[in-house]
Write a protein that holds these residues in place. Sequence first.
Motif, PDB file in Angstrom:
ATOM      1  N   THR A  82      80.568  33.231  12.946  1.00 23.33           N
ATOM      2  CA  THR A  82      80.971  33.121  14.441  1.00 23.33           C
ATOM      3  C   THR A  82      79.713  33.615  15.520  1.00 23.33           C
ATOM      4  OG1 THR A  82      81.904  35.040  14.702  1.00 23.33           O
ATOM      5  CG2 THR A  82      83.225  32.983  14.133  1.00 23.33           C
ATOM      6  N   LEU A  84      77.309  30.616  16.692  1.00 24.04           N
ATOM      7  CA  LEU A  84      77.783  29.952  17.824  1.00 24.04           C
ATOM      8  C   LEU A  84      77.618  30.291  19.288  1.00 24.04           C
ATOM      9  CD1 LEU A  84      81.432  28.734  16.390  1.00 24.04           C
ATOM     10  CD2 LEU A  84      78.774  27.600  16.179  1.00 24.04           C
ATOM     11  N   SER A  89      81.852  27.530  23.668  1.00 19.39           N
ATOM     12  CA  SER A  89      83.261  27.415  23.682  1.00 19.39           C
ATOM     13  C   SER A  89      83.811  27.925  25.225  1.00 19.39           C
ATOM     14  CB  SER A  89      83.720  28.523  23.010  1.00 19.39           C
ATOM     15  OG  SER A  89      83.175  29.943  23.218  1.00 19.39           O
TER      16      SER A  89
END
Length: 347
Positions: A179, A182, A187
Amino acid sequence: MIKEEKMEELNNETVVSSENVENPTGYRKKIELTDEQKKKEGVSVSSIVGKVLMYVFLFIFVVWTLFPLFVGVIASLISKRDFLSGEVGAKLFPMRRTKYDLIDNYREIFFGASSKTAFLTEFGNKTEFSNVPFSFVFTCILVLPPTLLGLLTSAMSAFAFSKLQFKGKNWMFGLLLSTMMLPGALSLAPSFSIFRQILKFGTLWMAFPLFVPGMFGAATCVFFLRQYFTGIPTDLIEAGKLDGMGYYKMFFKIVVPLSSAALIAQGILGFVGGYNDYFGPRLYLEGSCNFKTVQLILVTIRTKSDSDQNVPKVFAACMVALIPTLLLYFYAQRFFVEGIATSGMKI
């Protein structure tokens, strides 16, 4: 004649050898001292040149780093008239008559009174306070909960990944690290769409996405703390098990006291990151409510000051916003350096 010369050389050698036998340490010290002196003479020049170059580089780096701060402090003390005059001396050296005139920009930032007379006569009666003091309080409300609770959950996760044995630990930790690859902006838009449908847009409820997700920890913090916790001897954890300690008690009684430097370092990083965040509050709060963080207030002051070209007021607001982070760093800098430097080392 040749035989006599050889005999004299043999006698000299026997005398030297007899001296060495009688006092061998003195002879060795002489040789060692001469070798050390030769080494010192050879290293001294190169070491002096290296130190001079190092200090010159450090001096240039310090000047390069502190010069913008010096310009900001000086610019925050001058008046708008001096700044627009175009004179270099007026910009570098504030030409004020009294000590009250030096803080005109700061007084206007905090109290809304731009002159000494207005401040002394209207303070406490009808002078309106600006939004800067309240923005500090509101920013702390948004930043402190995710910093403290997020640090706690990250530390517990790091403790589990470093000292506990359970199935799927490695691939779960690898999934957590993935994660980190990213970008956060990826997001941000989907999160905003979800929270906008759940919460009432245009109210203070939109501030919840700024601190509630951070309470569940961060992958970067888990990674650094796990590296630090691996340096804690496992024998201490086994000894705690023999004493009848549970996992929570081992965490708070053994791991936390030994990891105070790393926890403080990660807490500083979390607080500074949340304090300097601009895009998140701009997305969730701008145009929806009257509550603004420090970064949004700085942008508001800049946009209003650009209309009247009051650049010194902008510098004064930036200096005020810099105070909390500077105080925090100066207070906990030794913990910060120790916590970063000793990650992954045996304690």
